[in-house]
Design an enzyme around this catalytic site. Structure first.
Site, PDB file in Angstrom:
ATOM      1  N   HIS A   1       0.857  -1.199   0.000  1.00 34.29           N
ATOM      2  CA  HIS A   1       0.000   0.000   0.000  1.00 34.29           C
ATOM      3  C   HIS A   1       0.887   1.240   0.000  1.00 34.29           C
ATOM      4  O   HIS A   1       1.945   1.256   0.618  1.00 34.29           O
ATOM      5  CB  HIS A   1      -0.895   0.009   1.261  1.00 34.29           C
ATOM      6  CG  HIS A   1      -2.093   0.874   1.123  1.00 34.29           C
ATOM      7  ND1 HIS A   1      -2.058   2.219   1.371  1.00 34.29           N
ATOM      8  CD2 HIS A   1      -3.346   0.596   0.721  1.00 34.29           C
ATOM      9  CE1 HIS A   1      -3.254   2.739   1.158  1.00 34.29           C
ATOM     10  NE2 HIS A   1      -4.059   1.776   0.753  1.00 34.29           N
TER      11      HIS A   1
ATOM     12  N   ASP B   1      -7.908  -5.531  -0.017  1.00 41.23           N
ATOM     13  CA  ASP B   1      -8.330  -6.419  -1.109  1.00 41.23           C
ATOM     14  C   ASP B   1      -7.933  -7.872  -0.905  1.00 41.23           C
ATOM     15  O   ASP B   1      -8.343  -8.737  -1.678  1.00 41.23           O
ATOM     16  CB  ASP B   1      -7.728  -5.911  -2.429  1.00 41.23           C
ATOM     17  CG  ASP B   1      -8.336  -4.577  -2.825  1.00 41.23           C
ATOM     18  OD1 ASP B   1      -7.585  -3.598  -2.969  1.00 41.23           O
ATOM     19  OD2 ASP B   1      -9.573  -4.513  -2.925  1.00 41.23           O
TER      20      ASP B   1
HETATM   21  C1  SDX Z   1      -6.281  -0.171  -2.889  1.00 40.92           C
HETATM   22  O1  SDX Z   1      -4.532   4.353  -2.060  1.00 40.92           O
HETATM   23  C2  SDX Z   1      -5.488   3.745  -1.420  1.00 40.92           C
HETATM   24  O2  SDX Z   1      -5.899   4.122  -0.350  1.00 40.92           O
HETATM   25  C3  SDX Z   1      -6.064   2.550  -2.165  1.00 40.92           C
HETATM   26  C4  SDX Z   1      -7.053   1.687  -1.396  1.00 40.92           C
HETATM   27  C5  SDX Z   1      -8.335   2.428  -1.116  1.00 40.92           C
HETATM   28  O3  SDX Z   1      -9.051   2.036  -0.178  1.00 40.92           O
HETATM   29  O4  SDX Z   1      -8.695   3.329  -1.924  1.00 40.92           O
HETATM   30  O5  SDX Z   1      -6.482   1.273  -0.159  1.00 40.92           O
HETATM   31  C6  SDX Z   1      -7.442   0.451  -2.193  1.00 40.92           C
HETATM   32  O6  SDX Z   1      -6.056   0.155  -4.026  1.00 40.92           O
HETATM   33  C7  SDX Z   1      -5.391  -1.111  -2.135  1.00 40.92           C
HETATM   34  C8  SDX Z   1      -4.144  -1.570  -2.978  1.00 40.92           C
HETATM   35  C9  SDX Z   1      -4.600  -2.703  -3.886  1.00 40.92           C
HETATM   36  N1  SDX Z   1      -3.551  -3.066  -4.838  1.00 40.92           N
HETATM   37  C10 SDX Z   1      -2.921  -4.235  -4.765  1.00 40.92           C
HETATM   38  O7  SDX Z   1      -3.093  -5.065  -3.863  1.00 40.92           O
HETATM   39  C11 SDX Z   1      -1.983  -4.507  -5.932  1.00 40.92           C
HETATM   40  C12 SDX Z   1      -0.622  -4.985  -5.406  1.00 40.92           C
HETATM   41  N2  SDX Z   1      -0.008  -3.881  -4.708  1.00 40.92           N
HETATM   42  C13 SDX Z   1       0.980  -3.091  -5.460  1.00 40.92           C
HETATM   43  O8  SDX Z   1       0.646  -2.893  -6.803  1.00 40.92           O
HETATM   44  C14 SDX Z   1       1.444  -1.866  -4.669  1.00 40.92           C
HETATM   45  O9  SDX Z   1       1.703  -2.289  -3.386  1.00 40.92           O
HETATM   46  C15 SDX Z   1       0.571  -0.642  -4.604  1.00 40.92           C
HETATM   47  C16 SDX Z   1       0.144  -0.163  -5.946  1.00 40.92           C
HETATM   48  C17 SDX Z   1      -0.644  -0.891  -3.778  1.00 40.92           C
HETATM   49  C18 SDX Z   1       1.383   0.463  -3.923  1.00 40.92           C
HETATM   50  O10 SDX Z   1       2.438   0.743  -4.785  1.00 40.92           O
HETATM   51  P1  SDX Z   1       3.516   1.895  -4.430  1.00 40.92           P
HETATM   52  O11 SDX Z   1       3.120   2.668  -3.234  1.00 40.92           O
HETATM   53  O12 SDX Z   1       3.784   2.666  -5.672  1.00 40.92           O
HETATM   54  O13 SDX Z   1       4.770   1.052  -3.981  1.00 40.92           O
HETATM   55  P2  SDX Z   1       5.867   0.504  -4.949  1.00 40.92           P
HETATM   56  O14 SDX Z   1       5.242  -0.117  -6.162  1.00 40.92           O
HETATM   57  O15 SDX Z   1       6.882   1.563  -5.136  1.00 40.92           O
HETATM   58  O16 SDX Z   1       6.447  -0.703  -4.053  1.00 40.92           O
HETATM   59  C19 SDX Z   1       7.555  -0.524  -3.213  1.00 40.92           C
HETATM   60  C20 SDX Z   1       8.346  -1.829  -3.366  1.00 40.92           C
HETATM   61  C21 SDX Z   1       8.735  -2.131  -4.813  1.00 40.92           C
HETATM   62  O17 SDX Z   1       9.914  -2.924  -4.773  1.00 40.92           O
HETATM   63  P3  SDX Z   1      11.357  -2.161  -4.974  1.00 40.92           P
HETATM   64  O18 SDX Z   1      11.275  -1.429  -6.305  1.00 40.92           O
HETATM   65  O19 SDX Z   1      11.509  -1.241  -3.793  1.00 40.92           O
HETATM   66  O20 SDX Z   1      12.366  -3.303  -4.966  1.00 40.92           O
HETATM   67  O21 SDX Z   1       7.527  -2.948  -2.955  1.00 40.92           O
HETATM   68  C22 SDX Z   1       7.307  -3.813  -4.085  1.00 40.92           C
HETATM   69  C23 SDX Z   1       7.627  -3.003  -5.334  1.00 40.92           C
HETATM   70  O22 SDX Z   1       8.030  -3.862  -6.385  1.00 40.92           O
HETATM   71  N3  SDX Z   1       5.893  -4.194  -4.039  1.00 40.92           N
HETATM   72  C24 SDX Z   1       5.449  -5.436  -4.199  1.00 40.92           C
HETATM   73  C25 SDX Z   1       4.057  -5.345  -4.012  1.00 40.92           C
HETATM   74  N4  SDX Z   1       3.711  -4.081  -3.754  1.00 40.92           N
HETATM   75  C26 SDX Z   1       4.852  -3.369  -3.766  1.00 40.92           C
HETATM   76  N5  SDX Z   1       6.073  -6.593  -4.493  1.00 40.92           N
HETATM   77  C27 SDX Z   1       5.284  -7.678  -4.596  1.00 40.92           C
HETATM   78  N6  SDX Z   1       3.931  -7.688  -4.421  1.00 40.92           N
HETATM   79  C28 SDX Z   1       3.299  -6.536  -4.140  1.00 40.92           C
HETATM   80  N7  SDX Z   1       1.962  -6.546  -3.976  1.00 40.92           N
END
Ligand code: SDX
Length: 436
Positions: A313, A371
């Site tokens: 998140h 989720d």
């Molecule tokens: C919702 O914003 C809100 O409030 C949203 C929400 C709401 O109520 O409105 O809470 C609802 O959208 C919840 C999120 C649902 N999405 C997912 O579950 C999809 C999987 N999650 C990721 O896509 C991600 O965690 C996000 C999009 C939710 C957040 O992405 P960020 O903040 O841009 O973080 P990032 O992608 O920069 O991640 C930081 C690191 C990265 O690795 P490095 O580049 O540092 O090595 O963490 C890794 C990412 O690759 N990472 C994950 C991951 N999420 C982040 N690796 C594996 N699996 C994941 N799910």
């Protein structure tokens, strides 16, 4: 917000004059550096794609402390609301800033109940879709189409229009989502029943048929109502920011909410519940819990493009409080349906345990989000996986509308118009084609 005694000074190593910027404080959470005059004073923009360090507005609706894993709707902790209140009380709270007393709750519920029907013409829009159209494609169309039926209340600058539009949208979303489902199932639409609760009416419109009476299961009704409460609002997330930006042009509320529906559909946002359920089913097909280790290696391999859906998140760097409540709701529903041994729930619990002990996730502060469990409980209720995000949109509509109305009611609001760092070609002349 109030002006802080603290000030920010921006200085430049190239000798350009430094700039002093005011700092403002809210009631809780990070202070903000007011950069509204930065461009006029320096000729420079700030740069923050993804808005990692940018407050787009001031708001009094929802507060998240990502480090503590805390979520407050108008100051009330989500754990207390999910336990002591229902969705109608939560809607009243988000829209008007206070929990209703019994009389106000009855009046608000009656207003919503008496707007659950949609214009009969709306059903003809569905006929244009293939029966296997994704429900979010249908919802994006239907919600925007609502603006064609309420010319009497589309002036977003009129507080009465904003209020009746809020009631209409909250009231009609369950009817539209259920119609999208019935259309895909080839079953007749079920009209709303005014003697049912908000969640009970949705279950009725989803699962009743004209052939026999439908009895709402009170355990499922309560669980669904809680799912709505947990999804109702969440500060300036992507879809809420979309609604605010869309509404800032003065367009009608229905069009702005339709933009929010479209944004929520994405798998990085509200589409994650559908993606998470599909991920769990894929792992189950691979061999279930015994294959979790292999799957996790894929997730940790950047080149795989595989993410653990339902995890991570932008704001929560601790456990999403909604995920914990959703897990509890999951257990209650599965137990009441005799599905305690649901393999996907067991798989999800195993995945969570492994992820929370794995350095890759621990170092990145990746925890389950709202989720991760919501798909499992919706599937147990009988909601098809393609409809999960539409249910999320149904619940989030009150948050979108509350945030939109707050923005329009803010005398400081302007049309949103970000700038850019231009990296393209500088001015050049067109050559005749023979010389290109
Ligand atoms: C919702 O914003 C809100 O409030 C949203 C929400 C709401 O109520 O409105 O809470 C609802 O959208 C919840 C999120 C649902 N999405 C997912 O579950 C999809 C999987 N999650 C990721 O896509 C991600 O965690 C996000 C999009 C939710 C957040 O992405 P960020 O903040 O841009 O973080 P990032 O992608 O920069 O991640 C930081 C690191 C990265 O690795 P490095 O580049 O540092 O090595 O963490 C890794 C990412 O690759 N990472 C994950 C991951 N999420 C982040 N690796 C594996 N699996 C994941 N799910």
């Amino acid at each position: 917000m109030k002006l802080s005694e603290n000030k920010a000074t921006l200085s430049f190593s190239n000798g350009s004059p430094s700039v002093e910027l005011p700092v403002y404080q809210g009631s809780v959470g990070p202070d903000v550096v007011d950069i509204r005059k930065l461009y006029a004073q320096t000729g420079m923009f700030t740069y923050d794609p993804g808005f990692l360090s940018t407050a787009s507005c001031q708001s009094a609706i929802t507060y998240i402390d990502g480090d503590k894993g805390e979520l407050l709707y108008r100051g009330y902790p989500i754990e207390q609301l999910a336990t002591n209140c229902d969705f109608m009380e939560t809607c009243h709270l988000l829209l008007y800033g206070n929990l209703p007393d019994a009389a106000d709750k009855a009046d608000f519920t009656k207003r919503v109940t008496h707007h659950t029907m949609i214009n009969e013409q709306m059903q003809f829009f569905l006929r244009g879709f293939r029966r296997d159209a994704h429900p979010m494609a249908i919802m994006t169309g239907l919600v925007g189409a609502l603006s064609a039926f309420y010319h009497d209340s589309t002036d977003i600058n009129n507080p009465e229009h904003r209020d009746i539009s809020a009631i209409r949208l909250i009231a009609k979303m369950p009817t539209l989502v259920a119609m999208a489902y019935k259309y895909s199932a080839g079953q007749p639409y079920m009209y709303p029943k005014n003697n049912l609760s908000y969640a009970g009416n949705f279950l009725h419109m989803m699962f009743a048929t004209p052939c026999e009476d439908y009895v709402v299961n009170p355990v499922i009704e309560r669980a669904l109502d809680r799912i709505f409460v947990l999804h109702a609002d969440h500060e300036q997330n992507a879809s809420t920011s979309t609604v605010r930006l869309c509404g800032s042009s003065g367009t009608n509320p229905f069009a702005a909410i339709a933009a929010g529906v479209a944004c929520l559909w994405g798998p990085a946002h509200g589409g994650a519940n559908e993606a998470c359920l599909n991920m769990l089913e894929d792992i189950q097909k691979m061999g279930g819990i015994s294959k979790v280790g292999q799957f996790m290696e894929q997730v940790k391999d950047k080149n795989s493009g595989v993410k653990l859906m339902g995890f991570g998140h932008r704001v929560y760097k601790n456990y999403d409080p909604r995920a914990k409540l959703m897990q509890e709701t999951c257990k209650e529903v599965l137990a009441s349906l005799g599905l305690e041994n649901d393999p996907l729930f067991k798989l999800a619990m195993a995945l969570e345990k492994i992820a929370l002990e794995d350095e890759y996730f621990v170092s990145r502060k990746l925890y389950p989000n709202v989720d991760f469990y919501s798909g499992i409980v919706q599937r147990a209720i009988g909601i098809p996986v393609g409809l999960f995000t539409a249910v999320f949109a149904l619940a989030r509509t009150v948050g979108w509308i509350a945030q939109l109305n707050e923005m329009i009611g803010d005398p400081e609001y302007k049309i949103g118009r970000p700038r850019q760092l231009f990296t393209g070609s500088v001015r050049r002349d067109v050559l005749p084609i023979a010389q290109r």
